[in-house]
Scaffold this motif. Structure first.
Motif, PDB file in Angstrom:
ATOM      1  N   MET A   1       0.845  -1.186   0.000  1.00  0.00           N
ATOM      2  CA  MET A   1       0.000   0.000   0.000  1.00  0.00           C
ATOM      3  C   MET A   1       0.887   1.245   0.000  1.00  0.00           C
ATOM      4  O   MET A   1       1.904   1.296   0.680  1.00  0.00           O
ATOM      5  N   THR A   3       1.080   5.549   0.473  1.00  0.00           N
ATOM      6  CA  THR A   3       0.418   6.677   1.110  1.00  0.00           C
ATOM      7  C   THR A   3       1.090   7.967   0.662  1.00  0.00           C
ATOM      8  O   THR A   3       2.311   8.009   0.458  1.00  0.00           O
ATOM      9  N   ARG A   4       0.312   9.017   0.489  1.00  0.00           N
ATOM     10  CA  ARG A   4       0.871  10.328   0.176  1.00  0.00           C
ATOM     11  C   ARG A   4       1.443  10.959   1.447  1.00  0.00           C
ATOM     12  O   ARG A   4       0.871  10.811   2.526  1.00  0.00           O
ATOM     13  N   VAL A   5       2.547  11.678   1.278  1.00  0.00           N
ATOM     14  CA  VAL A   5       3.169  12.367   2.405  1.00  0.00           C
ATOM     15  C   VAL A   5       3.525  13.783   1.984  1.00  0.00           C
ATOM     16  O   VAL A   5       3.710  14.069   0.796  1.00  0.00           O
ATOM     17  N   GLU A  18       4.748   9.813  -2.644  1.00  0.00           N
ATOM     18  CA  GLU A  18       4.143   8.555  -2.196  1.00  0.00           C
ATOM     19  C   GLU A  18       5.227   7.646  -1.658  1.00  0.00           C
ATOM     20  O   GLU A  18       6.311   7.528  -2.240  1.00  0.00           O
ATOM     21  N   VAL A  21       3.445   2.006   2.968  1.00  0.00           N
ATOM     22  CA  VAL A  21       3.052   1.908   4.371  1.00  0.00           C
ATOM     23  C   VAL A  21       2.779   0.441   4.666  1.00  0.00           C
ATOM     24  O   VAL A  21       2.108  -0.252   3.902  1.00  0.00           O
ATOM     25  N   ALA A  32      -5.812   6.468   9.546  1.00  0.00           N
ATOM     26  CA  ALA A  32      -6.052   7.359   8.409  1.00  0.00           C
ATOM     27  C   ALA A  32      -6.119   8.782   8.963  1.00  0.00           C
ATOM     28  O   ALA A  32      -7.068   9.136   9.669  1.00  0.00           O
ATOM     29  N   ARG A 128       0.516  12.836   6.473  1.00  0.00           N
ATOM     30  CA  ARG A 128       0.402  11.763   5.479  1.00  0.00           C
ATOM     31  C   ARG A 128      -0.998  11.163   5.565  1.00  0.00           C
ATOM     32  O   ARG A 128      -1.672  11.266   6.580  1.00  0.00           O
ATOM     33  N   ASP A 129      -1.397  10.517   4.504  1.00  0.00           N
ATOM     34  CA  ASP A 129      -2.746   9.927   4.481  1.00  0.00           C
ATOM     35  C   ASP A 129      -2.892   8.786   5.482  1.00  0.00           C
ATOM     36  O   ASP A 129      -3.939   8.632   6.118  1.00  0.00           O
ATOM     37  N   ARG A 130      -1.865   7.966   5.586  1.00  0.00           N
ATOM     38  CA  ARG A 130      -1.903   6.792   6.460  1.00  0.00           C
ATOM     39  C   ARG A 130      -0.590   6.733   7.232  1.00  0.00           C
ATOM     40  O   ARG A 130       0.471   7.018   6.696  1.00  0.00           O
ATOM     41  N   PHE A 345      -6.655  15.319   4.912  1.00  0.00           N
ATOM     42  CA  PHE A 345      -6.128  14.167   4.184  1.00  0.00           C
ATOM     43  C   PHE A 345      -7.273  13.278   3.718  1.00  0.00           C
ATOM     44  O   PHE A 345      -8.279  13.129   4.409  1.00  0.00           O
TER      45      PHE A 345
END
Length: 346
Positions: A1, A3-5, A18, A21, A32, A128-130, A345
């Motif tokens: 997976m 995730t954007r940071v 990206e 994660v 999240a 970050r998204d996750r 996010f």
């Protein structure tokens, strides 16, 4: 997976990237992120590459004020379940050094703090998204509390610790210099702790309006009214306590001038070396005390937000989606229109 940071590569070089994660391991949860507050330290990293001796030396994911929703739990992540909205404590003391052994966790010699460039390698942050974090870093928000409110837990914890350094505030006259996020929260804490008066100063009207909503009994724009504090300096001073949140030499001087003999100056704002009126400090027997971060106060901050004993909603000025991070940082640096700016996010 993936995730954007939100990762900083150097001064004014902010990139949305990206990274992978992993699933949560033992004692961990996958969160999240819903909202993350841009702090003064994030702004210094972005605008100046650091502050004081703390410099960005490698790419760093920014952010240490964040909250989100648990979407997966690892083994032994007790007390949390999928769907819980949580505030994330970015502070991770080692628990083993001499200061931790004394319960002084905020002075840990091996402190790991999300989004901090103090150590090498840098401690990566929460924008970050996750993100996978320890379950022990998470404190549940109450039903009905917005994720943006929960994301204000970290700065509120700083101000709870500062209030503790001041001692009993009941019935006292309190001055707060500077009405940024920390200033307005110090004003809110002083009001909550029973201060008789809470006077807040700043150079801009917009944050002062927020201070009035959060507990200030009077606000003073010292840029427009440079002599407004002079009456408070009469007869050796008026205020019992000052929370100095600017670290600006003129504000520190006005605080010392306005404090009564045996008053307390709680220095909350940080900077490099500054000139202070030492003779006046000594002659008035003013106690000056520093205040640094927090530890047990984080859970107390979440509880105060959960009950809305401290209502943080007035200080949240604007929110921007992650892809507009540069716009968000620009807004956060404009004190004429912002107190606390959040990234959101997806």
């Amino acid at each position: 997976m993936l995730t954007r940071v939100c990762r900083l590569h150097g001064c004014n070089d902010l990139r949305i990237e990206e990274i992978p994660v992993s699933p949560p391991g033992p004692g961990e949860v996958l969160v999240a992120i819903g909202a993350g507050g841009i702090c003064g330290s994030d702004l210094h990293y972005y605008q100046d590459g650091g502050f004081g001796p703390v410099r960005v030396q490698e790419p760093i994911i920014l952010g240490h004020e964040a909250a989100g929703t648990v979407i997966a739990t690892g083994p032994d992540a007790s007390g949390l379940a999928q769907g819980d909205v949580v505030a994330i404590n970015p502070s991770r003391p080692c628990g083993n050094c001499p200061y931790c052994a004394q319960g002084l966790f905020n002075h840990c010699l091996e402190m790991r703090f999300n989004g901090s460039a103090l150590r090498m390698p840098h401690e990566q942050g929460l924008f970050r998204d996750r993100v996978v974090v320890g379950a022990g870093q998470c404190v549940r928000a109450a039903p009905g509390i917005l994720v943006a409110e929960a994301a204000c837990s970290e700065p509120l914890a700083v101000c709870i610790h500062a209030a503790g350094r001041a001692g009993d505030l009941a019935g006292l006259k309190v001055l707060v210099t500077g009405s940024g996020p920390i200033g307005v929260l110090c004003a809110a804490m002083a009001a909550l702790r029973g201060a008789a008066e809470v006077v807040v100063t700043d150079l801009e009207d917009a944050p002062l309006a927020v201070a009035r909503q959060m507990g200030a009994t009077r606000t003073v724009n010292v840029a427009r009214e440079p002599g407004a504090l002079a009456p408070y300096a009469a007869d050796k001073g008026y205020f019992d306590v000052c929370f100095e949140c600017t670290a600006a030499a003129p504000a520190i001087r006005s605080a010392i001038e306005s404090l009564r003999p045996l008053g307390t100056l709680v220095q909350v704002g940080v900077t490099g070396d500054v000139v202070i009126p030492l003779n006046m400090l000594v002659a008035k027997e003013i106690a000056i005390t520093g205040t640094h971060r927090f530890q047990p106060e984080f859970a107390e901050a979440v509880a105060l937000i959960n009950s809305r004993a401290i209502d943080v909603r007035p200080m949240i000025s604007q929110s921007f989606p992650l892809e507009r991070a540069e716009e968000a940082f620009s807004a956060a640096g404009d004190r004429t229109r912002a107190v606390k700016v959040h990234l959101t996010f997806g």
